[in-house]
Scaffold this motif. Structure first.
Motif, mmCIF file in Angstrom:
data_model
loop_
_atom_site.group_PDB
_atom_site.id
_atom_site.type_symbol
_atom_site.label_atom_id
_atom_site.label_comp_id
_atom_site.label_asym_id
_atom_site.label_seq_id
_atom_site.Cartn_x
_atom_site.Cartn_y
_atom_site.Cartn_z
ATOM 1 N N ARG A 284 -12.074 -32.746 63.300
ATOM 2 C CA ARG A 284 -12.627 -31.658 62.488
ATOM 3 C C ARG A 284 -13.519 -30.751 63.335
ATOM 4 N N THR A 285 -14.315 -31.339 64.224
ATOM 5 C CA THR A 285 -15.178 -30.545 65.107
ATOM 6 C C THR A 285 -14.339 -29.637 65.997
ATOM 7 N N ALA A 286 -13.277 -30.190 66.574
ATOM 8 C CA ALA A 286 -12.402 -29.387 67.432
ATOM 9 C C ALA A 286 -11.720 -28.287 66.625
ATOM 10 N N ALA A 287 -11.342 -28.585 65.379
ATOM 11 C CA ALA A 287 -10.675 -27.581 64.546
ATOM 12 C C ALA A 287 -11.628 -26.443 64.187
ATOM 13 N N VAL A 288 -12.870 -26.771 63.868
ATOM 14 C CA VAL A 288 -13.858 -25.726 63.549
ATOM 15 C C VAL A 288 -14.104 -24.859 64.777
ATOM 16 N N ARG A 289 -14.226 -25.498 65.937
ATOM 17 C CA ARG A 289 -14.413 -24.754 67.188
ATOM 18 C C ARG A 289 -13.238 -23.819 67.439
ATOM 19 N N ALA A 290 -12.027 -24.312 67.203
ATOM 20 C CA ALA A 290 -10.835 -23.492 67.435
ATOM 21 C C ALA A 290 -10.785 -22.305 66.475
ATOM 22 N N VAL A 291 -11.156 -22.528 65.224
ATOM 23 C CA VAL A 291 -11.144 -21.425 64.246
ATOM 24 C C VAL A 291 -12.175 -20.375 64.625
ATOM 25 N N LEU A 292 -13.364 -20.802 65.045
ATOM 26 C CA LEU A 292 -14.391 -19.834 65.455
ATOM 27 C C LEU A 292 -13.940 -19.034 66.678
ATOM 28 N N ILE A 293 -13.373 -19.706 67.657
ATOM 29 C CA ILE A 293 -12.916 -19.013 68.866
ATOM 30 C C ILE A 293 -11.775 -18.061 68.531
ATOM 31 N N ALA A 294 -10.849 -18.494 67.669
ATOM 32 C CA ALA A 294 -9.729 -17.622 67.290
ATOM 33 C C ALA A 294 -10.229 -16.393 66.528
ATOM 34 N N SER A 295 -11.218 -16.564 65.660
ATOM 35 C CA SER A 295 -11.731 -15.410 64.912
ATOM 36 C C SER A 295 -12.450 -14.428 65.833
ATOM 37 N N VAL A 296 -13.213 -14.953 66.786
ATOM 38 C CA VAL A 296 -13.870 -14.066 67.758
ATOM 39 C C VAL A 296 -12.818 -13.327 68.579
ATOM 40 N N THR A 297 -11.746 -14.007 68.938
ATOM 41 C CA THR A 297 -10.668 -13.384 69.710
ATOM 42 C C THR A 297 -10.008 -12.266 68.916
ATOM 43 N N LEU A 298 -9.773 -12.501 67.622
ATOM 44 C CA LEU A 298 -9.170 -11.453 66.800
ATOM 45 C C LEU A 298 -10.092 -10.240 66.663
ATOM 46 N N ILE A 299 -11.372 -10.495 66.483
ATOM 47 C CA ILE A 299 -12.333 -9.380 66.387
ATOM 48 C C ILE A 299 -12.360 -8.606 67.697
ATOM 49 N N GLN A 300 -12.343 -9.324 68.807
ATOM 50 C CA GLN A 300 -12.366 -8.667 70.105
ATOM 51 C C GLN A 300 -11.079 -7.863 70.328
ATOM 52 N N ALA A 301 -9.947 -8.374 69.869
ATOM 53 C CA ALA A 301 -8.695 -7.636 70.006
ATOM 54 C C ALA A 301 -8.737 -6.339 69.201
ATOM 55 N N MET A 302 -9.325 -6.410 68.001
ATOM 56 C CA MET A 302 -9.452 -5.188 67.196
ATOM 57 C C MET A 302 -10.355 -4.169 67.876
ATOM 58 N N VAL A 303 -11.463 -4.639 68.414
ATOM 59 C CA VAL A 303 -12.384 -3.729 69.115
ATOM 60 C C VAL A 303 -11.693 -3.114 70.318
ATOM 61 N N ALA A 304 -10.946 -3.928 71.072
ATOM 62 C CA ALA A 304 -10.223 -3.408 72.232
ATOM 63 C C ALA A 304 -9.196 -2.363 71.799
ATOM 64 N N PHE A 305 -8.496 -2.633 70.696
ATOM 65 C CA PHE A 305 -7.502 -1.681 70.197
ATOM 66 C C PHE A 305 -8.149 -0.350 69.829
ATOM 67 N N PHE A 306 -9.271 -0.427 69.119
ATOM 68 C CA PHE A 306 -9.949 0.815 68.731
ATOM 69 C C PHE A 306 -10.525 1.543 69.930
ATOM 70 N N CYS A 307 -10.981 0.794 70.941
ATOM 71 C CA CYS A 307 -11.484 1.439 72.158
ATOM 72 C C CYS A 307 -10.355 2.163 72.889
ATOM 73 N N VAL A 308 -9.163 1.560 72.894
ATOM 74 C CA VAL A 308 -8.017 2.216 73.534
ATOM 75 C C VAL A 308 -7.648 3.488 72.766
ATOM 76 N N LEU A 309 -7.673 3.414 71.421
ATOM 77 C CA LEU A 309 -7.356 4.601 70.621
ATOM 78 C C LEU A 309 -8.386 5.707 70.847
ATOM 79 N N ALA A 310 -9.647 5.340 70.978
ATOM 80 C CA ALA A 310 -10.703 6.332 71.149
ATOM 81 C C ALA A 310 -10.855 6.761 72.602
ATOM 82 N N GLU A 311 -10.105 6.140 73.492
ATOM 83 C CA GLU A 311 -10.152 6.439 74.931
ATOM 84 C C GLU A 311 -11.570 6.326 75.483
#
Length: 126
Positions: free
Chosen positions: A17-44
């Motif tokens: 359960r600890t490993a699963a919670v860690r994985a979910v937190l890391i995956a959510s941070v990764t998704l947020i970072q991907a969105m920010v990167a996408f918007f940064c690319v769009l905004a140049e």
């Protein structure tokens, strides 16, 4: 009215359960970072390139975290997952074998006692 319903699946063990919670937190941070990167690319924006690079690194880390959940689960199952309880059939067969051994030992003792008695009589008659 409150009605308790039995749970369909058992709760995950603590390390898994600890490993699963860690994985979910890391995956959510990764998704947020991907969105920010996408918007940064769009905004140049100048931050786009470092965000894309860190997004790739975060994807690797998120994959590692998911694999960690799988490995932790496998290790836990290997160490603690198998509960060795003899089934009622095995218990019954063991009882039958034990009973047969007892009867065989009792028969052997009786045969030995009879032989000794016969040998004793022969010696006394001779």
């Amino acid at each position: 009215m409150w009605v308790e319903e039995p749970v369909g699946r058992r709760r995950l063990p603590d390390p898994v359960r600890t490993a699963a919670v860690r994985a979910v937190l890391i995956a959510s941070v990764t998704l947020i970072q991907a969105m920010v990167a996408f918007f940064c690319v769009l905004a140049e924006v100048w931050l786009a390139f470092p965000m894309v690079l860190s997004g790739v690194a975060c994807t690797v880390v998120a994959t590692w975290a998911v694999l960690d959940v799988w490995v932790t689960r496998q290790v836990w199952m290997q160490r603690y997952g198998v509960v060795s309880e003899p089934s009622s059939t095995a218990r019954r067969l063991r009882r039958e074998r034990r009973r047969a051994r007892r009867l065989a030992r009792a028969a052997a003792r009786e045969a030995a006692r009879i032989r000794r008695r016969r040998v004793g009589r022969r010696l006394s008659r001779a």
